[in-house]
Design an enzyme around this catalytic site. Structure first.
Site, PDB file in Angstrom:
ATOM      1  N   CYS A   1       0.828  -1.207   0.000  1.00 44.15           N
ATOM      2  CA  CYS A   1       0.000   0.000   0.000  1.00 44.15           C
ATOM      3  C   CYS A   1       0.865   1.261   0.000  1.00 44.15           C
ATOM      4  O   CYS A   1       1.516   1.568  -0.982  1.00 44.15           O
ATOM      5  CB  CYS A   1      -0.982  -0.043   1.167  1.00 44.15           C
TER       6      CYS A   1
ATOM      7  N   HIS B   1      -3.744  -5.529   1.134  1.00 46.54           N
ATOM      8  CA  HIS B   1      -3.487  -5.808   2.546  1.00 46.54           C
ATOM      9  C   HIS B   1      -3.935  -7.239   2.850  1.00 46.54           C
ATOM     10  O   HIS B   1      -4.902  -7.739   2.278  1.00 46.54           O
ATOM     11  CB  HIS B   1      -4.276  -4.849   3.437  1.00 46.54           C
TER      12      HIS B   1
END
Length: 497
Positions: A335, A441
């Site tokens: 991310c 994630h």
């Protein structure tokens, strides 16, 4: 009719989140339809529900402990610190505003209505609600704005229990001071104290129990020992720093993984599966002196990517990472960390800072533009590019990011994200596949992918099921709490028979 109990702490990190988690599993095992609730949470370690809404990681874990699907009503208000005394305000899972504390408190009436609406929804669906407070219930200068502690206890007229952290010291001041500072009508709701994180022989604290009970008239319903080998998702950065300090590399730790712990680190539970893998030594580092000679370096998620990228430069980590890569080191970005690996990050609307454009670390040929529309969704993905850890199994995870990343060459598309009948390319990599990044994630919670990837580091890995290990740790927590807290009294106080 729905019942409720309220668990408050004498301070932040007193351990109330884990107490609630354990109680959730205990009551679920008793066949009671139970749900967690925290009116307002503050954490950058968020989780994403099925509808794409964000909630605190603790409430997500507590829902798993209840054996139910997490929903945004379990944590209707989430505050995500952004720096400069501001927080991003998440209301029922969606970004609502970005405010400082003074402006936030001015919205109390609206926020209270949000809290009550979510609480009533849960009461209509579940037999028991276990409420977790936040911080201390007796911050007297802030109490008029309380929407999470005694305000909820009074609204529910629910039995309330106060948790103190004896490991920090001052347990008498914690418990008695908190109780004595409550208003008389609030004291009537307090049905017990819980002494948490006790080290040594509990029998040696018998005199302490007597003193607390004599001075308050309130029973101590439990003394919970300090649990040293519990591995569960955390939401407080301080806990990962404590983990880093206590991590010891033993003989069976054959892989050393270093996570750069910048100031705005988020979603650091992405690496919990590594903690459970006995061959892996996982370290969170904040100083270049701690870097060592890792087999793998990870740049994790960030709530403020630009600020943390500047921090990487100021602390000397950029030079350390460049030398590490030049020497053949393996580097992964998740991310915000993925965004940092690219050539540039643009913030045209200055959402994260006054810096409109900043050079990235330059390890991947990508450019990221931060936009106002936030992507939050659970996803399924498949691996389409072999980065040395190929698996043809579907992968589960979630996205939670502002930026959109553009690819400047053909070295991209490690994964195909499947979402609402769309297929979206995700991830970029270096020509030698030693550096890669993704927006997914939870990617390492996928057993086949994680085990395959770890084997690329040159070590045979024992098989591990992350979900099974997570539930075993929850059950272990529940067993300890059931053994050391008078759960029968809690049931009687709440009218559960």
């Amino acid at each position: 009719m729905s019942k409720a109990i309220v668990i408050l702490g004498t301070m932040s990190s007193a351990g109330k989140s884990l107490i609630v988690t354990g109680l959730c599993r205990i009551f679920a095992r008793k066949g009671i339809k139970v749900a967690p609730f925290k009116a307002q949470n503050m954490s950058n370690n968020a989780a994403v529900c099925k509808d794409g809404g964000e909630i605190g990681r603790a409430q997500y874990l507590q829902a798993i402990a209840c054996k139910i699907e997490p929903t945004v009503d379990m944590n209707p208000i989430l505050l995500k610190p952004e720096g400069n005394s501001k927080s991003q305000i998440i209301i029922r899972g969606k970004v609502w505003n970005s405010l400082n504390a003074k402006d936030y408190y001015k919205r109390k009436r609206y926020l209270w209505d949000v809290v009550v609406e979510s609480l009533e929804k849960l009461k209509n669906e579940y037999e028991l609600i276990i409420v977790e407070g936040a911080g201390s219930p007796v911050e007297l200068n802030l109490k008029q704005n309380d929407i999470v502690n005694m305000a909820i206890a009074k609204y529910l007229d629910a039995p309330t229990y106060i948790v103190g952290d004896i490991d920090r010291g001052g347990i008498f001041a914690q418990l008695l001071g908190t109780y004595w500072l409550l208003e008389e009508e609030e004291k009537k709701l307090v049905k017990g104290f819980i002494v948490n994180k006790f080290r040594g022989d509990i029998n040696l604290f018998k005199d302490g129990v007597s003193i607390i009970q004599e001075k308050s008239g309130v029973p101590v319903i439990g003394i919970v020992p300090y649990i040293t080998d519990l591995i569960l998702p955390e939401e407080d950065v301080a806990t990962i720093e404590d983990f880093a300090k206590s991590a010891v590399k033993s003989a069976d730790k054959k892989i050393d993984i270093c996570v750069i712990s910048y100031p705005h680190i988020s979603n650091f539970d992405d690496f919990d599966a590594f903690k459970m893998q006995r061959e892996v030594n996982l370290r969170f580092v904040r100083r270049v002196e701690e870097f060592g000679k890792p087999d793998l370096v990870i740049l994790p998620g960030s709530k403020n990517t630009i600020s943390d990228l500047i921090w990487i430069r100021k602390t000397g980590f950029e030079d350390v990472l460049k030398r590490y890569v030049q020497n053949g080191g393996k580097l992964v970005g998740i991310c915000g960390g993925y965004q940092m690996l690219g050539k540039k990050i643009h913030d045209p609307q200055k959402m994260e800072s006054d810096t409109e454009t900043i050079d990235g670390l330059g390890f991947l040929n990508t450019v990221t533009v931060l936009r106002t529309n936030k992507t939050t969704r659970q996803i399924t993905a498949r691996m389409v590019k072999d980065i040395g850890s190929f698996t043809d199994e579907n992968l589960e995870g979630y996205e939670i990011h502002l930026g959109q990343t553009e690819f400047l060459d053909a070295n991209h598309g490690i994964f195909e994200i499947i979402y609402e009948n769309q297929t979206i390319k995700d991830g970029a990599f270096s020509e030698d596949f030693k550096i890669w990044g993704t927006y997914i994630h939870g990617i390492f919670n996928n057993d086949a992918f994680r085990n395959s990837f770890l084997k690329t580091l040159g070590v045979e890995i024992s098989e591990l099921s992350y979900k099974e290990s997570l539930n075993k740790n929850i059950d272990k927590l529940a067993d300890v709490i059931e053994e050391n807290i008078d759960v029968q009294k809690i049931m009687e106080d709440a009218g559960i028979f």
